[in-house]
Design a protein around this motif. Structure first.
Motif, PDB file in Angstrom:
ATOM      1  N   TYR A 133     -20.500   7.872  19.847  1.00 36.82           N
ATOM      2  CA  TYR A 133     -20.282   8.200  21.137  1.00 36.82           C
ATOM      3  C   TYR A 133     -18.786   8.596  21.361  1.00 36.82           C
ATOM      4  O   TYR A 133     -17.579   7.865  20.739  1.00 36.82           O
ATOM      5  CB  TYR A 133     -20.580   6.910  21.941  1.00 36.82           C
ATOM      6  CG  TYR A 133     -20.802   7.098  23.323  1.00 36.82           C
ATOM      7  CD1 TYR A 133     -21.948   7.254  23.775  1.00 36.82           C
ATOM      8  CD2 TYR A 133     -19.558   6.841  24.344  1.00 36.82           C
ATOM      9  CE1 TYR A 133     -22.140   7.514  25.172  1.00 36.82           C
ATOM     10  CE2 TYR A 133     -19.917   7.033  25.565  1.00 36.82           C
ATOM     11  CZ  TYR A 133     -21.124   7.286  26.137  1.00 36.82           C
ATOM     12  OH  TYR A 133     -21.160   7.586  27.317  1.00 36.82           O
ATOM     13  N   ASN A 142     -23.791  12.796  26.694  1.00 42.13           N
ATOM     14  CA  ASN A 142     -23.605  11.191  26.816  1.00 42.13           C
ATOM     15  C   ASN A 142     -24.706  10.906  27.626  1.00 42.13           C
ATOM     16  O   ASN A 142     -25.263   9.663  27.474  1.00 42.13           O
ATOM     17  CB  ASN A 142     -22.250  11.051  27.273  1.00 42.13           C
ATOM     18  CG  ASN A 142     -21.271  11.088  26.508  1.00 42.13           C
ATOM     19  OD1 ASN A 142     -21.570  11.238  25.275  1.00 42.13           O
ATOM     20  ND2 ASN A 142     -20.017  10.947  26.783  1.00 42.13           N
ATOM     21  N   LYS A 145     -27.535  10.442  25.528  1.00 39.66           N
ATOM     22  CA  LYS A 145     -27.660   8.942  24.745  1.00 39.66           C
ATOM     23  C   LYS A 145     -27.671   7.749  25.279  1.00 39.66           C
ATOM     24  O   LYS A 145     -28.429   6.794  24.923  1.00 39.66           O
ATOM     25  CB  LYS A 145     -26.020   9.208  23.983  1.00 39.66           C
ATOM     26  CG  LYS A 145     -25.852  10.131  22.842  1.00 39.66           C
ATOM     27  CD  LYS A 145     -24.308  10.203  22.268  1.00 39.66           C
ATOM     28  CE  LYS A 145     -24.179  11.449  21.455  1.00 39.66           C
ATOM     29  NZ  LYS A 145     -23.082  11.107  20.843  1.00 39.66           N
TER      30      LYS A 145
END
Length: 341
Positions: A133, A142, A145
């Motif tokens: 990350y 992001n 994720k």
């Protein structure tokens, strides 16, 4: 005071991975690609699935006698899962190891033949995901994720099984071991701990990096006498800032540093007043056994583990006894938890 509500299954399985004080004193043995590379570096062709499974089994057999739990993978680690000591908890990894260096964003993938349900069926107390990350990445990366983590969190909620997230910070410009990244890392770790403490993810514990690179900490065992990113006081402040951002229990990973360096780092965290709840420590305790295994075989590895491996774990346990706090400390202790049926 409002109590924190935790389901019975999650509570009991976290407790199964903790020692009698509520500290997570666990061995990490879910390395796959990196373990294969370490073996192959010493003897090409030796890193077979059978060899990797044998190495893991010996580590599990010996070191779980002195650990509260072990983290394994379902690809090579199921024999080792059966070899662990009675009373030692079981964490299983759910992600595909590594990432594609040619692809953008280090996007995570789940093991295709596995689900959280299947991990539970083979004996997992905890489902663990590793996630690369970078807080500075493009939003779409992001968000992808974050949605990935949410899906795993929902799986674990449905099964009433704890979900541990292992977020690893990276940067698209600077190498992870560089001085430049060492200066960025504290803010990255703080942001990561804050983000993944949010209830929407369903995470029960964070397995995190320490917020500094001790190679650049003046006076530390890892310091090489060259460049400095922070002094001791600044390092403690970085520990404190990251811990303040967390709203969940968190444990530290060793990140492959030497065992003495890792112990010193934990002592620094305690000096900073950080309420970390233990460790999932891998290579720091057993990596010295790899050349023994390759050059001398399984029996020699077992002997090394019984001597040096056990000493490493016991020395780490002694630090945890002094420095770590029970996993429920962040909630105010066991009395502040309401177990929900």
């Amino acid at each position: 005071m409002t109590k924190v509500r935790i389901s019975r299954g999650k509570f009991e399985h976290i407790q199964a991975c903790a020692n009698e004080r509520g500290i997570i004193a666990a061995v990490a043995m879910d390395q796959r690609g990196s373990l294969k590379k370490s073996i192959e570096k010493l003897e090409e062709g030796r890193g077979t699935p059978e060899a990797i499974a044998a190495f893991k089994s010996k580590v599990s057999q010996v070191l779980t006698c002195y650990a509260s739990a072990i983290l394994l993978d379902p690809e090579y680690g199921l024999p080792a899962l059966r070899e662990r000591a009675e009373g030692s908890g079981a964490l299983l990894s759910y992600e595909v190891t590594g990432y594609d260096p040619q692809a953008v964003g280090r996007l995570p993938r789940l093991l295709e033949r596995w689900s959280a349900r299947r991990l539970v069926e083979v004996g997992a107390d905890v489902v663990k995901i590793l996630l690369y990350y970078n807080p500075a990445d493009e939003a779409w990366i992001n968000e992808s994720k974050q949605a990935f983590v949410e899906r795993v969190g929902d799986e674990c909620r449905a099964l009433d099984i704890p979900f541990f997230l292992e977020p690893l910070a990276y940067d698209n410009i600077h190498q992870e071991q560089s001085l430049e990244f060492a200066r960025l890392k504290p803010a990255y770790i703080q942001t990561i701990m804050q983000e993944f403490s949010r209830p929407r993810y369903g995470i029960d514990m964070l397995k995190v990096e320490v917020p500094i690179n001790c190679t650049y900490l003046a006076g530390s065992l890892a310091y090489k006498g060259d460049e400095v990113a922070y002094n001791r006081q600044e390092a403690k402040e970085h520990f404190q800032a990251a811990a303040k951002a967390a709203k969940l229990p968190f444990i530290y990973l060793s990140g492959g540093v030497d065992d003495a360096v890792f112990r010193e780092t934990l002592e620094l965290a305690a000096e900073a007043g950080v309420p970390f709840s233990g460790v999932l420590c891998g290579r720091a305790t057993w990596k010295g056994g790899i050349p023994v295994f390759v050059n001398e075989g399984e029996a020699a590895l077992e002997a090394w583990l019984q001597e040096q491996g056990v000493r490493n774990v016991q020395a780490l346990n002694a630090v945890l006894d002094r420095c770590a706090q029970p996993w429920h400390t962040i909630y105010g202790g066991l009395d502040a938890i309401e177990i929900v049926e």
